[in-house]
Design an enzyme around this catalytic site. Structure first.
Site, PDB file in Angstrom:
ATOM      1  N   ASN A  54       0.851  -1.194   0.000  1.00 42.30           N
ATOM      2  CA  ASN A  54       0.000   0.000   0.000  1.00 42.30           C
ATOM      3  C   ASN A  54       0.881   1.237   0.000  1.00 42.30           C
ATOM      4  O   ASN A  54       1.847   1.322   0.764  1.00 42.30           O
ATOM      5  CB  ASN A  54      -0.876   0.017   1.265  1.00 42.30           C
ATOM      6  CG  ASN A  54      -1.574   1.355   1.455  1.00 42.30           C
ATOM      7  OD1 ASN A  54      -2.539   1.666   0.760  1.00 42.30           O
ATOM      8  ND2 ASN A  54      -1.071   2.177   2.380  1.00 42.30           N
ATOM      9  N   GLU A  55       0.535   2.180  -0.846  1.00 38.38           N
ATOM     10  CA  GLU A  55       1.285   3.445  -0.914  1.00 38.38           C
ATOM     11  C   GLU A  55       2.782   3.186  -0.778  1.00 38.38           C
ATOM     12  O   GLU A  55       3.464   3.750   0.092  1.00 38.38           O
ATOM     13  CB  GLU A  55       0.761   4.450   0.127  1.00 38.38           C
ATOM     14  CG  GLU A  55      -0.689   4.822  -0.146  1.00 38.38           C
ATOM     15  CD  GLU A  55      -1.210   6.063   0.568  1.00 38.38           C
ATOM     16  OE1 GLU A  55      -0.541   6.577   1.480  1.00 38.38           O
ATOM     17  OE2 GLU A  55      -2.316   6.527   0.204  1.00 38.38           O
ATOM     18  N   TYR A  78      -7.520  11.866  -2.306  1.00 35.95           N
ATOM     19  CA  TYR A  78      -8.402  12.422  -1.284  1.00 35.95           C
ATOM     20  C   TYR A  78      -8.801  13.848  -1.660  1.00 35.95           C
ATOM     21  O   TYR A  78      -7.988  14.620  -2.182  1.00 35.95           O
ATOM     22  CB  TYR A  78      -7.705  12.440   0.082  1.00 35.95           C
ATOM     23  CG  TYR A  78      -7.629  11.052   0.703  1.00 35.95           C
ATOM     24  CD1 TYR A  78      -8.725  10.519   1.354  1.00 35.95           C
ATOM     25  CD2 TYR A  78      -6.476  10.281   0.616  1.00 35.95           C
ATOM     26  CE1 TYR A  78      -8.681   9.249   1.923  1.00 35.95           C
ATOM     27  CE2 TYR A  78      -6.423   9.014   1.177  1.00 35.95           C
ATOM     28  CZ  TYR A  78      -7.533   8.501   1.826  1.00 35.95           C
ATOM     29  OH  TYR A  78      -7.486   7.251   2.375  1.00 35.95           O
ATOM     30  N   GLU A  96      -8.580   4.128  -2.395  1.00 34.67           N
ATOM     31  CA  GLU A  96      -8.761   5.093  -1.294  1.00 34.67           C
ATOM     32  C   GLU A  96      -9.249   6.397  -1.908  1.00 34.67           C
ATOM     33  O   GLU A  96      -8.562   6.993  -2.743  1.00 34.67           O
ATOM     34  CB  GLU A  96      -7.465   5.326  -0.513  1.00 34.67           C
ATOM     35  CG  GLU A  96      -7.094   4.141   0.351  1.00 34.67           C
ATOM     36  CD  GLU A  96      -5.909   4.397   1.284  1.00 34.67           C
ATOM     37  OE1 GLU A  96      -5.697   5.556   1.689  1.00 34.67           O
ATOM     38  OE2 GLU A  96      -5.205   3.422   1.591  1.00 34.67           O
TER      39      GLU A  96
HETATM   40  O1  AHR Z   1      -6.923   6.298   4.905  1.00 37.47           O
HETATM   41  C1  AHR Z   1      -5.938   6.804   5.739  1.00 37.47           C
HETATM   42  C2  AHR Z   1      -4.538   6.644   5.152  1.00 37.47           C
HETATM   43  O2  AHR Z   1      -4.422   7.420   4.000  1.00 37.47           O
HETATM   44  C3  AHR Z   1      -4.174   5.259   4.700  1.00 37.47           C
HETATM   45  O3  AHR Z   1      -3.688   4.468   5.733  1.00 37.47           O
HETATM   46  C4  AHR Z   1      -3.089   5.519   3.706  1.00 37.47           C
HETATM   47  O4  AHR Z   1      -2.996   4.511   2.729  1.00 37.47           O
HETATM   48  C5  AHR Z   1      -3.446   6.873   3.142  1.00 37.47           C
HETATM   49  O5  AHR Z   1      -2.367   7.722   3.098  1.00 37.47           O
END
Ligand code: AHR
Length: 511
Positions: free
Chosen positions: A191-192, A259, A315
């Site tokens: 992840n990331e 996001y 995400e």
């Molecule tokens: O969703 C919160 C965080 O945001 C997650 O753990 C990460 O993958 C992202 O940076």
């Protein structure tokens, strides 16, 4: 002739816009399906999402199976939750699965270094997560540890989960009460990895991916759908490098994280009581998802013109300042009508990119970020975002119908965004559903919908709106924002005409 028709259409459209009307055309068919997994969710060991969210104290007076909270399970079943991503997030790359199996009291504890340095007691592990998915009736999507784990560790987790035969891992599984494999299919490889998952370069990650993915085996009748850890936001180089270096046959999907912020990473903006400037800014950021998906998809198209690899937006959602008085590391935020508009617009974007976007996961299900459910001890409430998923579930696995939208803008000072966004689908029973969003906070917009080739006699609808875009559901007033019957649509000749109130989400079903 066609040119004249287009001209008349454009003139009509421009004239219409000045009067707050939008013109929409919906085609009767397409070869594409809106994959139900676009409506997926994400639950991390972060704040009160798992612990004190899904997984509660034995003594909490709520209906439970083991320690899983059943009122939440029931609510999520109502939206047909198709998949759940776990255990992270950043947590995934410090999670060692063998600490989360066996007798609970004997499981080692660890520090959750990403999220407040709290002690993780590992009482919610593999068996508990898969039982939760079983109760929800959804597919598990497990993200495995690349950052601080080993190839062997990942390989053995897959053996533990998916092998149906005699082996060291299946013997331990049986001892822990599970004879038969679960056959998990969706498998995230890190992840990331550009950040909390190991601070890797894309070149290094692509090589690591191939190594880890080679030993995450496809056992008989349990093939994995492997998902590479993808880019954040505008990092097109990451997508390009993964597509270039990883053979297509080794990847089911490549992820993207984005996001929505109303402000900056330092000052994200409040989750409640925000200004119109912050409202506008958040919506503008949200709509940027369309450009991101378009551009990442275009890169993927160059290496994968047949679109075999899915773009997995695992995400997404709005990130605001935490609620005052809560632990800043727990990312607990309220959820307003604005956030419902963000969810509805983003899902419209995903529906309209369903040729490439075949999975997405909202961050995060309970008590964290853009949550569907908030809890306070035994109390729980469903957020405005939850109700968007309730309305939109009709699009899951339905045939995508192409839409053309000519919309007025929502203007604030010297900035503007399209006020109306739309998506449409035809379900397995032939019923057409149209989801419309009006982002303008003050103006109602009349939408004229042309439906060439679609047979329909009437319609019914539901609406989600409120008096103010800052309105929220609270534990005292949990029903401030819930879907209501919508009677603002009518048949006008062969057209469907809908009056969308300011700041509203409307779902129309043709009959
Ligand atoms: O969703 C919160 C965080 O945001 C997650 O753990 C990460 O993958 C992202 O940076």
């Amino acid at each position: 002739m066609k040119k004249i028709h287009t001209l008349i259409y454009l003139l009509f459209a421009c004239a219409g816009q000045s009067q707050n009307t939008a013109i929409v055309t919906i085609q009767a068919n397409s070869p594409l399906t809106i994959n139900k997994n676009i409506y997926g969710h994400f639950s991390e060991h972060l704040g009160r999402c798992i612990y004190d969210g899904f997984w509660v104290d034995d003594k909490l007076p709520v209906p439970k199976t083991d320690r899983i909270r059943m009122d939440i399970v029931d609510a999520l079943k109502k939206i047909n939750i198709p998949n759940l991503r776990w255990p992270g997030g950043c947590f995934a790359d410090e999670y060692h699965w063998r600490d989360g199996i066996g007798v609970r009291a004997q499981r080692p504890k660890m520090i959750n270094t990403n999220w407040g340095g709290v002690t993780e007691d590992n009482s919610f592990g593999t068996h508990e997560f898969l039982e939760l998915c079983n109760l929800l009736g959804c597919e598990p999507y497990i993200t495995a540890n690349v950052g601080s784990g080993t190839v062997e560790e990942m390989s053995k987790w897959v053996e533990y989960l998916n092998f149906d035969g005699v082996s060291p891992m299946t013997a331990i599984r049986a001892q822990n009460g599970k004879e038969k494999p679960w056959k998990v299919s969706y498998w995230g490889v890190g992840n990331e990895s550009w950040g909390c998952g190991g601070n890797m370069t894309p070149e290094f990650y692509a090589d690591q991916y191939k190594r880890y993915a080679s030993f995450a085996k496809n056992y008989p009748n349990a093939p994995l759908k492997k998902i590479a850890s993808g880019a954040s936001d505008l990092d097109y180089k990451w997508t390009e490098t993964c597509m270039q270096k990883i053979p297509l046959r080794m990847m089911w999907g490549l992820s993207l994280h984005y996001y929505t912020l109303a402000g900056t990473w330092q000052h994200k903006g409040p989750g409640t009581g925000f200004s119109e400037q912050e409202y506008f800014s958040a919506l503008q950021h949200c709509l940027f998802m369309d450009e991101l998906v378009t551009k990442h998809s275009a890169i993927m198209d160059r290496y994968d013109p047949d679109k075999r690899v899915a773009l997995v937006v695992d995400e997404w959602g709005i990130l605001t300042d935490v609620e005052p008085g809560t632990n800043p590391s727990f990312l607990y935020q309220q959820n307003s009508l604005r956030d419902a508009l963000i969810a509805a617009s983003t899902l419209n974007i995903f529906n309209n990119h369903c040729d490439r976007v075949r999975m997405a996961n909202l961050a995060q299900t309970i008590n964290v970020l853009q949550a569907l459910v908030l809890t306070d001890k035994e109390k729980m409430l469903l957020t405005p975002t939850y109700y968007v998923f309730l309305l939109y579930k009709v699009h899951q696995d339905a045939t995508w119908l192409p839409v053309q939208v000519n919309t007025p803008d929502y203007v604030l000072a010297d900035k503007k965004i399209p006020a109306v966004n739309v998506s449409a689908s035809r379900d397995k029973n032939g019923v057409v559903h149209i989801s419309l969003v009006n982002l303008d906070p003050a103006k109602k917009i009349t939408v004229s919908i042309n439906l060439p080739g679609i047979n329909w006699q009437g319609q019914e609808g539901e609406i989600l709106t409120a008096a103010n875009f800052t309105d929220i559901n609270t534990f005292d007033k949990p029903n401030t924002i819930v879907p209501q019957k919508f009677d603002g649509a009518k048949k006008q000749g062969s057209e469907l005409q809908a009056e969308l109130p300011a700041k509203s989400v409307v779902l129309i079903t043709l009959k």
